[in-house]
Design a protein around this motif. Sequence first.
Motif: not given
Length: 421
Positions: A195-203, A393-395
Amino acid sequence: MKRRTLWSTVLAGALALAGCGSAGSDSSSGGGDDTLVVWDWKSGDEAAAAYIEAAKADFAEQHPDVTVQFVAQPFDQYYTLLGTAMRTGESPDVMLFNGGGQLRDRADKLLPLDDYVAEDMERLAGWEAFSEDDTIYAAPVTLQGHPIYYNKALYEEAGLDPEKPATTWEDFLDDCETIAEETEASCFSLGNKEGYGIQFFLSGLGSAVLTPEEYEDWVAGNRDWTSPNVRRIFELWQEADDAGLNNDGVNSTALFNDSLALFESGDAAHIVGLMSDIGHWKDFGEFLGEDNVGVMRAPLVTDGASPSLPYDGGIGYAVAKGTEHPDLAADLVRSLTSTDALTDFYADAGAVVSDTTVDVSGGGPALSAIVPEIETGQPALHVALSAETLDLMGRLSQQLLSGSVSVDDALRQLADSDQGS
């Protein structure tokens, strides 16, 4: 203290709490009278060995009779182990944190460091990510950002100009189509198993979607999850995968280190990576050749947006509020952020350290492209969120890719979580 300072220049195997070397039954934190216990996930890393030894030597000069015990914990279990230790009164004296929600959610159990680090305020950058309500709870070791890296050799193979990456989302999609036609590589390397990929995408892409005002409001905590531009970020997350821009099996691909390996092996043309000590310019340069590692700004999605490098304090050391040795523990934190130690961390690991006096001019073309962007960089969007909201958000990001939740439903859940944090 709130201003952004100009910056110029896993150990495998979980350790059982009972045997990790933290507080004994008669102490709320750390070791005995002459021992400080440190938890992190870096001290077992060979690339950080010289950094840790330099920090220990600096501390030993001041306190030769104090023993420092580093306990390297596995990163994928780190915050679970740390949370349990804090709840049971077994906290280490000193502990490592990522900047943002993981630290802020535990600020009530940490020692305010303002009085201890006053002399370091100008030398070090990245304080905001380790602060809550204008109080500092950790000293930054690195700066962490999310550049978009691209493989120049794949651009050449596809007949694209490697020195002119796309500046708009439409042109970027055209380039991705060309790459798909002319090479065997995917456009993006992405891992979202944790679920970490969305953090990289968002930022990594958020500054190309949100207006400067929306961006500032987001970081300040005034987030409107129903706004069209916020919605657009999550639509892009879903659309990019539906369009085949990503590698296969994003939800079963680990960000660390599987998605990084895909980019390093030339199986993907782009990745939202890191700029400090893993998944970064130095790692990629060792695999692809430093001249083949390009850095691009996020391609513009929304008129009025202002793409910039997202960065914040990366990792930093904090002190347990219940430590029996607050002065000693704070001195150890200062040694862990000393210039000599951070110089070694940059040299061996390629860490973009928090120390503004460390010379990084010899880091190669990719780092040379990143450094000027730090001057005008904005805080990373995901760092502003609580750990609880990040977990949700990860889920939801996994469910968005599998089609089991709609963008609107996901945003409603995130808004509820954010308001309750």
